[in-house]
Scaffold this motif. Structure first.
Motif, PDB file in Angstrom:
ATOM      1  N   MET A  30      61.421  86.102  16.285  1.00  0.00           N
ATOM      2  CA  MET A  30      61.580  85.564  17.643  1.00  0.00           C
ATOM      3  C   MET A  30      63.037  85.160  17.843  1.00  0.00           C
ATOM      4  SD  MET A  30      58.069  83.334  18.120  1.00  0.00           S
ATOM      5  CE  MET A  30      58.001  83.516  19.915  1.00  0.00           C
ATOM      6  N   SER A  31      63.505  85.266  19.070  1.00  0.00           N
ATOM      7  CA  SER A  31      64.878  84.879  19.404  1.00  0.00           C
ATOM      8  C   SER A  31      64.895  83.446  19.909  1.00  0.00           C
ATOM      9  CB  SER A  31      65.431  85.787  20.508  1.00  0.00           C
ATOM     10  OG  SER A  31      65.456  87.121  20.070  1.00  0.00           O
ATOM     11  N   GLU A  32      65.796  82.658  19.361  1.00  0.00           N
ATOM     12  CA  GLU A  32      65.929  81.293  19.858  1.00  0.00           C
ATOM     13  C   GLU A  32      66.623  81.319  21.212  1.00  0.00           C
ATOM     14  OE1 GLU A  32      67.371  76.812  18.564  1.00  0.00           O
ATOM     15  OE2 GLU A  32      67.738  78.485  17.196  1.00  0.00           O
ATOM     16  N   ILE A  33      66.118  80.512  22.127  1.00  0.00           N
ATOM     17  CA  ILE A  33      66.748  80.369  23.441  1.00  0.00           C
ATOM     18  C   ILE A  33      67.204  78.924  23.596  1.00  0.00           C
ATOM     19  CG2 ILE A  33      65.539  82.288  24.537  1.00  0.00           C
ATOM     20  CD1 ILE A  33      63.564  80.311  25.719  1.00  0.00           C
ATOM     21  N   ALA A  34      68.282  78.741  24.328  1.00  0.00           N
ATOM     22  CA  ALA A  34      68.859  77.408  24.484  1.00  0.00           C
ATOM     23  C   ALA A  34      67.945  76.514  25.314  1.00  0.00           C
ATOM     24  CB  ALA A  34      70.227  77.510  25.150  1.00  0.00           C
ATOM     25  N   LYS A  35      67.768  75.300  24.834  1.00  0.00           N
ATOM     26  CA  LYS A  35      67.059  74.306  25.624  1.00  0.00           C
ATOM     27  C   LYS A  35      68.008  73.784  26.697  1.00  0.00           C
ATOM     28  CE  LYS A  35      64.473  71.200  23.796  1.00  0.00           C
ATOM     29  NZ  LYS A  35      63.892  70.095  23.021  1.00  0.00           N
ATOM     30  N   PRO A  36      67.477  73.389  27.845  1.00  0.00           N
ATOM     31  CA  PRO A  36      68.344  72.756  28.856  1.00  0.00           C
ATOM     32  C   PRO A  36      69.020  71.519  28.267  1.00  0.00           C
ATOM     33  CG  PRO A  36      66.198  73.301  29.781  1.00  0.00           C
ATOM     34  CD  PRO A  36      66.104  73.529  28.296  1.00  0.00           C
ATOM     35  N   ALA A  37      70.240  71.275  28.694  1.00  0.00           N
ATOM     36  CA  ALA A  37      71.037  70.163  28.151  1.00  0.00           C
ATOM     37  C   ALA A  37      70.286  68.840  28.209  1.00  0.00           C
ATOM     38  CB  ALA A  37      72.369  70.061  28.893  1.00  0.00           C
ATOM     39  N   ALA A  38      69.564  68.598  29.288  1.00  0.00           N
ATOM     40  CA  ALA A  38      68.855  67.322  29.449  1.00  0.00           C
ATOM     41  C   ALA A  38      67.733  67.144  28.434  1.00  0.00           C
ATOM     42  CB  ALA A  38      68.291  67.224  30.865  1.00  0.00           C
ATOM     43  N   LEU A  39      67.271  68.220  27.821  1.00  0.00           N
ATOM     44  CA  LEU A  39      66.155  68.138  26.873  1.00  0.00           C
ATOM     45  C   LEU A  39      66.584  68.210  25.408  1.00  0.00           C
ATOM     46  CD1 LEU A  39      63.605  70.502  28.681  1.00  0.00           C
ATOM     47  CD2 LEU A  39      63.849  68.008  28.878  1.00  0.00           C
ATOM     48  N   ARG A  40      67.819  68.563  25.146  1.00  0.00           N
ATOM     49  CA  ARG A  40      68.278  68.750  23.756  1.00  0.00           C
ATOM     50  C   ARG A  40      68.192  67.493  22.910  1.00  0.00           C
ATOM     51  NH1 ARG A  40      73.329  72.048  25.708  1.00  0.00           N
ATOM     52  NH2 ARG A  40      72.189  73.876  26.406  1.00  0.00           N
ATOM     53  N   ARG A  41      68.423  66.345  23.520  1.00  0.00           N
ATOM     54  CA  ARG A  41      68.415  65.094  22.755  1.00  0.00           C
ATOM     55  C   ARG A  41      67.039  64.769  22.170  1.00  0.00           C
ATOM     56  NH1 ARG A  41      65.936  61.577  26.039  1.00  0.00           N
ATOM     57  NH2 ARG A  41      66.143  61.860  28.282  1.00  0.00           N
ATOM     58  N   ARG A  42      66.002  65.390  22.695  1.00  0.00           N
ATOM     59  CA  ARG A  42      64.643  65.162  22.198  1.00  0.00           C
ATOM     60  C   ARG A  42      64.368  65.883  20.886  1.00  0.00           C
ATOM     61  NH1 ARG A  42      61.275  66.224  27.788  1.00  0.00           N
ATOM     62  NH2 ARG A  42      62.354  64.638  29.030  1.00  0.00           N
ATOM     63  N   GLY A  43      65.231  66.825  20.520  1.00  0.00           N
ATOM     64  CA  GLY A  43      65.007  67.615  19.316  1.00  0.00           C
ATOM     65  C   GLY A  43      64.113  68.799  19.610  1.00  0.00           C
ATOM     66  N   GLY A  44      63.766  69.522  18.562  1.00  0.00           N
ATOM     67  CA  GLY A  44      62.943  70.711  18.721  1.00  0.00           C
ATOM     68  C   GLY A  44      63.782  71.923  19.057  1.00  0.00           C
ATOM     69  N   CYS A  45      63.133  73.042  19.280  1.00  0.00           N
ATOM     70  CA  CYS A  45      63.815  74.278  19.632  1.00  0.00           C
ATOM     71  C   CYS A  45      62.836  75.210  20.335  1.00  0.00           C
ATOM     72  CB  CYS A  45      64.438  74.944  18.408  1.00  0.00           C
ATOM     73  SG  CYS A  45      63.424  74.962  16.917  1.00  0.00           S
ATOM     74  N   TRP A  46      63.389  76.166  21.070  1.00  0.00           N
ATOM     75  CA  TRP A  46      62.585  77.098  21.853  1.00  0.00           C
ATOM     76  C   TRP A  46      62.835  78.522  21.380  1.00  0.00           C
ATOM     77  CZ3 TRP A  46      63.386  75.512  27.695  1.00  0.00           C
ATOM     78  CH2 TRP A  46      62.904  74.213  27.895  1.00  0.00           C
ATOM     79  N   PHE A  47      61.785  79.344  21.461  1.00  0.00           N
ATOM     80  CA  PHE A  47      61.866  80.735  21.044  1.00  0.00           C
ATOM     81  C   PHE A  47      61.213  81.647  22.074  1.00  0.00           C
ATOM     82  CE2 PHE A  47      62.178  78.286  17.195  1.00  0.00           C
ATOM     83  CZ  PHE A  47      63.157  78.943  16.485  1.00  0.00           C
ATOM     84  N   ARG A  48      61.619  82.912  22.006  1.00  0.00           N
ATOM     85  CA  ARG A  48      61.047  83.924  22.888  1.00  0.00           C
ATOM     86  C   ARG A  48      60.954  85.247  22.135  1.00  0.00           C
ATOM     87  NH1 ARG A  48      63.466  86.371  28.555  1.00  0.00           N
ATOM     88  NH2 ARG A  48      61.734  87.800  28.845  1.00  0.00           N
ATOM     89  N   SER A  49      59.894  85.990  22.439  1.00  0.00           N
ATOM     90  CA  SER A  49      59.766  87.368  21.989  1.00  0.00           C
ATOM     91  C   SER A  49      58.987  88.093  23.075  1.00  0.00           C
ATOM     92  CB  SER A  49      59.035  87.450  20.651  1.00  0.00           C
ATOM     93  OG  SER A  49      58.998  88.794  20.213  1.00  0.00           O
ATOM     94  N   GLY A  50      59.627  89.062  23.727  1.00  0.00           N
ATOM     95  CA  GLY A  50      58.990  89.718  24.862  1.00  0.00           C
ATOM     96  C   GLY A  50      58.675  88.701  25.936  1.00  0.00           C
ATOM     97  N   ALA A  51      57.426  88.675  26.391  1.00  0.00           N
ATOM     98  CA  ALA A  51      57.005  87.735  27.429  1.00  0.00           C
ATOM     99  C   ALA A  51      56.458  86.432  26.845  1.00  0.00           C
ATOM    100  CB  ALA A  51      55.948  88.385  28.314  1.00  0.00           C
TER     101      ALA A  51
END
Length: 123
Positions: A30-51
């Protein structure tokens, strides 16, 4: 009216983003996608693959989801299963339980259940 699913979120422990990147990014592809700046301080990370969009959010105290789970469609179920097994993840097949679907589930590095499905020809 609901027209689709934007994302699925599962929990991870605080400070474990690199381990999540290894499993969801390196192992699952899966490709990591950037979290919105306002949410980054919460930690975690987002991913995408296809839809498919997966949000990994920090939960304290952390409790793995042993039953609730995302189910991802894949185009090479056997290849993915082999890659996961080689990396030390047990995979439990459930073929035949749902007509036209080959599938297995495993657990991520945090103990969250994850399912993978491949649609197959009927008949």
């Amino acid at each position: 009216m609901i027209t689709g699913i934007d994302h699925v979120q599962i929990a991870i422990p605080r400070g474990q983003e690199e381990l999540a990147r290894t499993f969801y990014g390196d192992l699952l592809g899966m490709s990591e996608i950037a979290k919105p700046a306002a949410l980054r301080r919460r930690g975690g990370c987002w991913f995408r693959s296809g839809a498919a969009f997966l949000h990994l959010g920090v939960e304290e105290p952390f409790t793995a989801a042993a039953k609730a789970h995302p189910a991802f469609l894949v185009d090479d179920l056997d290849g993915l299963q082999s890659r996961l097994v080689e990396a030390g993840h047990e995979c439990v097949r459930s073929d035949g339980e749902i007509e036209g679907v080959l599938r297995f589930h495993t657990y991520d590095v945090f103990g969250n259940r994850v399912e993978f499905q491949q649609l197959c020809e009927l008949g």
